[in-house]
Design a protein around this motif. Structure first.
Motif, mmCIF file in Angstrom:
data_model
loop_
_atom_site.group_PDB
_atom_site.id
_atom_site.type_symbol
_atom_site.label_atom_id
_atom_site.label_comp_id
_atom_site.label_asym_id
_atom_site.label_seq_id
_atom_site.Cartn_x
_atom_site.Cartn_y
_atom_site.Cartn_z
ATOM 1 N N MET A 130 0.823 -1.195 0.000
ATOM 2 C CA MET A 130 0.000 0.000 0.000
ATOM 3 C C MET A 130 0.869 1.262 0.000
ATOM 4 O O MET A 130 1.913 1.311 0.642
ATOM 5 C CB MET A 130 -0.916 0.025 1.225
ATOM 6 N N THR A 131 0.410 2.270 -0.709
ATOM 7 C CA THR A 131 1.092 3.561 -0.744
ATOM 8 C C THR A 131 1.107 4.174 0.650
ATOM 9 O O THR A 131 0.102 4.149 1.357
ATOM 10 C CB THR A 131 0.372 4.515 -1.712
ATOM 11 N N ILE A 132 2.257 4.700 1.039
ATOM 12 C CA ILE A 132 2.347 5.462 2.285
ATOM 13 C C ILE A 132 2.989 6.805 1.971
ATOM 14 O O ILE A 132 3.765 6.919 1.028
ATOM 15 C CB ILE A 132 3.160 4.739 3.383
ATOM 16 N N SER A 133 2.639 7.796 2.755
ATOM 17 C CA SER A 133 3.328 9.084 2.620
ATOM 18 C C SER A 133 4.327 9.183 3.762
ATOM 19 O O SER A 133 4.016 8.849 4.897
ATOM 20 C CB SER A 133 2.331 10.243 2.646
ATOM 21 N N SER A 134 5.538 9.599 3.436
ATOM 22 C CA SER A 134 6.594 9.647 4.433
ATOM 23 C C SER A 134 7.652 10.654 4.022
ATOM 24 O O SER A 134 7.894 10.867 2.830
ATOM 25 C CB SER A 134 7.238 8.257 4.574
ATOM 26 N N ALA A 145 -1.105 7.578 13.502
ATOM 27 C CA ALA A 145 -1.771 7.192 12.252
ATOM 28 C C ALA A 145 -0.893 7.480 11.038
ATOM 29 O O ALA A 145 -0.976 6.778 10.039
ATOM 30 C CB ALA A 145 -3.115 7.895 12.123
ATOM 31 N N HIS A 146 -0.043 8.485 11.113
ATOM 32 C CA HIS A 146 0.883 8.779 10.014
ATOM 33 C C HIS A 146 2.092 7.855 10.142
ATOM 34 O O HIS A 146 2.595 7.610 11.239
ATOM 35 C CB HIS A 146 1.328 10.241 10.059
ATOM 36 N N PHE A 147 2.581 7.359 9.022
ATOM 37 C CA PHE A 147 3.676 6.392 9.053
ATOM 38 C C PHE A 147 4.897 6.898 9.791
ATOM 39 O O PHE A 147 5.513 6.157 10.558
ATOM 40 C CB PHE A 147 4.081 5.965 7.633
#
Length: 174
Positions: free
Chosen positions: A24-28, A96-98
């Motif tokens: 899954m795409t994550i933003s980091s 909740a954010h990576f």
């Protein structure tokens, strides 16, 4: 002209071979850290959107995934599983954010690695190991039902000699 997911009346989805949805795409902001893949598959994104919808309708009861390999390639996979199966716990803990999750449960180390051309060394950051396991394991166990080989009591062939053996095979020069 067609049906959309929220019009189908589905209130729970069971997914076998759940490992096919871990990409899954994550933003980091950790773009240069090895082992953190920010791109993902359309299949995983599609399931995630459905899981989000079902979680809004039936919090914590909209999706069940079955897999023999929940985490096999990277630490990001554990975060991804929790995003699907227990997003409420991530929100409640403020992770909740990576990047917040990674700072809480992972350690990034910098080592020297051989460059792709094989001629020089270069510094490389890598998401290397889990930390705060006493806090992470209960979170994981709240949405995962883990069974070990011993608990499954599956038939296994007996190894001749009782333990694995290395058998050297001669190589022909032909």
């Amino acid at each position: 002209d067609g049906l959309v997911f929220d019009e189908l009346g589905i209130d729970h989805v069971f997914i076998d071979e759940f490992q096919f949805f871990k990409n899954m795409t994550i933003s980091s902001k950790m773009e240069r850290v090895a082992g953190i893949q920010t791109g993902g598959s359309q299949r995983a994104f599609d399931l995630y959107m459905k899981a989000q919808y079902l979680d809004q309708q039936h919090q914590g009861h909209g999706i069940t995934g079955a897999t023999g390999t929940p985490v096999s390639n990277s630490m990001v996979e554990l975060y991804t599983l929790q995003r699907y199966l227990d997003p409420q716990a991530l929100r409640e803990r403020g992770i909740a954010h990576f990047d917040a999750w990674a700072a809480t449960f992972g350690e990034v180390i910098e080592t020297m690695e051989i460059s792709p051309d094989g001629r020089t060394l270069r510094p490389r950051q890598r998401f290397a190991k889990f930390i705060n396991l006493p806090e992470l394991l209960p979170m994981f166990r709240s949405f995962a039902d883990v069974k070990t080989t011993e608990q499954l009591t599956l038939p296994c062939p007996v190894i001749q000699g009782g333990k694995p053996q290395v058998i050297a095979c001669p190589m022909d020069a032909a």
